[in-house]
Design an enzyme around this catalytic site. Structure first.
Site, PDB file in Angstrom:
ATOM      1  CG  HIS A  24      -1.933   1.074   1.262  1.00  0.00           C
ATOM      2  ND1 HIS A  24      -3.132   0.968   1.942  1.00  0.00           N
ATOM      3  CD2 HIS A  24      -1.934   2.314   0.715  1.00  0.00           C
ATOM      4  CE1 HIS A  24      -3.821   2.095   1.804  1.00  0.00           C
ATOM      5  NE2 HIS A  24      -3.113   2.930   1.080  1.00  0.00           N
ATOM      6  CD  GLU A 207      -7.574   6.523   4.488  1.00  0.00           C
ATOM      7  OE1 GLU A 207      -8.088   6.511   3.360  1.00  0.00           O
ATOM      8  OE2 GLU A 207      -6.479   7.109   4.728  1.00  0.00           O
ATOM      9  CG  ASP A 285      -1.603   5.648   2.757  1.00  0.00           C
ATOM     10  OD1 ASP A 285      -1.841   5.436   1.550  1.00  0.00           O
ATOM     11  OD2 ASP A 285      -2.452   6.136   3.544  1.00  0.00           O
ATOM     12  CG  ASP A 286      -0.015   8.904   0.617  1.00  0.00           C
ATOM     13  OD1 ASP A 286       0.095   8.853  -0.620  1.00  0.00           O
ATOM     14  OD2 ASP A 286      -1.047   8.575   1.230  1.00  0.00           O
TER      15      ASP A 286
HETATM   16  N1  ADE Z   1      -4.522   8.787  -1.909  1.00  0.00           N
HETATM   17  C1  ADE Z   1      -3.279   8.769  -1.435  1.00  0.00           C
HETATM   18  N2  ADE Z   1      -3.296   8.311  -0.167  1.00  0.00           N
HETATM   19  C2  ADE Z   1      -4.579   8.015   0.145  1.00  0.00           C
HETATM   20  C3  ADE Z   1      -5.235   7.504   1.277  1.00  0.00           C
HETATM   21  N3  ADE Z   1      -4.581   7.173   2.393  1.00  0.00           N
HETATM   22  N4  ADE Z   1      -6.570   7.355   1.242  1.00  0.00           N
HETATM   23  C4  ADE Z   1      -7.247   7.676   0.132  1.00  0.00           C
HETATM   24  N5  ADE Z   1      -6.680   8.153  -0.964  1.00  0.00           N
HETATM   25  C5  ADE Z   1      -5.355   8.329  -0.967  1.00  0.00           C
HETATM   26 ZN    ZN Z   2      -3.687   4.775   0.464  1.00  0.00          ZN
END
Ligand code: ADE
Ligand code: ZN
Length: 343
Positions: A24, A207, A285-286
């Site tokens: 992810h 989420e 994630d990011d």
């Molecule tokens: N796009 C990038 N990160 C995300 C996340 N955690 N939830 C939804 N969309 C995303």
């Molecule tokens: Zn994500």
């Protein structure tokens, strides 16, 4: 150095030594402030921030949408094939240094084609870096195209049509962006067509959105993996179903903390999810926006939830087992985890 500090360092070394898969990871979410500023300069793009410090200071989010607003603004510096290559290569080098052996990487083409960037530039740049990583870093990967759920289904279908000539490079289809108000059912046709075209399918669900969105992702989209999924805990019947069907959940602890899905890391449900028998993995994630890559995510839950080495090794095994790798590759990588734990 006191005993606690020695243990702490040994724990960090253990996490580092574990072979891991990352399942992810939004490639646009790996855009570090330094590279964002360099690409803004390269491409003559104006940003409302003029320093790394100003950018990092802005990364103070109250919810998912606060983050997404900066995420879409940041990706505006990505213009040409080389930019996508540089972005992806920087992530892969960092991941390899953390002993990530396999990465399944999301990208958001609508975030680029919507501002005039060619679909081919995006896929070609990312794919060239993934090929280089296989040759030079021994890291395998899969690419997952995400539909933006705040846009309509026709836009998703048009994006799917653009992806068809790239089937050899794109393994799967996912669903991301603003969750609340955009339930999975909105994309039932686009996912049916994606499956019919032979793509693997996953979706962000649970989420910020309710447990019902997780059920919707399973029923209306027929996904094989749920991204996040932490809110499934609000529905015991759903938990039972996820356990019985062994549906992987790609959990992202630092993301959950930074987007206020949990109040503090000690309150993160990962440990409870493991105890319930859910098939969980830990991911970043990011990472450029949330303060850490995959090892920092493992370390954060270890510290806050008191996970032992067996728990961490189980998470690493799960990461390979939940991946799109074939059975033989999974076996070989799980055996490497076993060797680290045994040695
Ligand atoms: N796009 C990038 N990160 C995300 C996340 N955690 N939830 C939804 N969309 C995303
Ligand atoms: Zn994500």
């Amino acid at each position: 150095m006191d005993k606690d500090e020695t243990h702490h360092m040994a724990d960090r070394a253990f996490i580092q030594s574990l072979p891991k898969a990352e399942l992810h990871l939004h490639i646009e979410g790996t855009l570090e402030p330094e590279l964002m500023l360099a690409l803004a300069e390269r491409n003559g793009v104006a940003l409302p921030y003029d320093s790394v410090e100003a950018l990092r200071a802005a990364y103070d989010f109250g919810n998912l949408q606060d983050f997404l607003d900066l995420y879409y603004q940041g990706m505006g510096v990505l213009q040409g094939e080389q930019d996508f290559y540089d972005l992806t290569w920087a992530y892969l080098e960092r991941a390899a240094a953390q002993n990530v052996r396999h990465a399944e990487i999301f990208f958001d083409p609508q975030g680029h084609t919507g501002r005039g960037v060619a679909f081919a530039s995006v896929v070609d740049g990312i794919h060239r870096a993934l090929s280089d990583a296989e040759a030079r870093l021994g890291m395998t990967s899969r690419l997952i195209l995400c539909f933006l759920r705040h846009l309509d289904e026709d836009s998703a279908l048009a994006t799917l049509a653009q992806a068809l000539p790239y089937k050899d490079r794109i393994a799967g289809i996912g669903l991301d962006s603003s969750e609340l108000g955009h339930p999975p059912e909105k994309f039932a046709r686009a996912f049916a067509r994606s499956r019919a075209e032979g793509f693997r399918v996953v979706a962000h669900a649970g989420e910020e959105g309710p447990a019902d969105y997780v059920r919707g992702a399973l029923d209306a989209l027929q996904v094989e993996r749920i991204d996040h999924g932490v809110r499934c805990l609000e529905d015991p019947d759903l938990v039972e179903r996820l356990v019985a069907a062994r549906v992987p959940l790609t959990v992202c602890p630092l993301s959950n903390l930074r987007l206020c899905v949990v109040e503090d890391m000690a309150g993160h449900p990962l440990r409870r999810m493991m105890e319930l028998g859910l098939f969980v993995t830990v991911n970043s994630d990011d990472p450029a926006y949330f303060g850490g890559y995959v090892n920092e995510n493992y370390a954060a839950v270890q510290d806050a939830l008191g996970l032992g080495r067996d728990d961490l090794a189980a998470l690493a095994r799960n990461s390979f087992e939940a991946s799109f790798l074939d059975a033989e590759a999974k076996r070989a990588l799980v055996a490497e985890v076993d060797a680290v734990v045994g040695g």
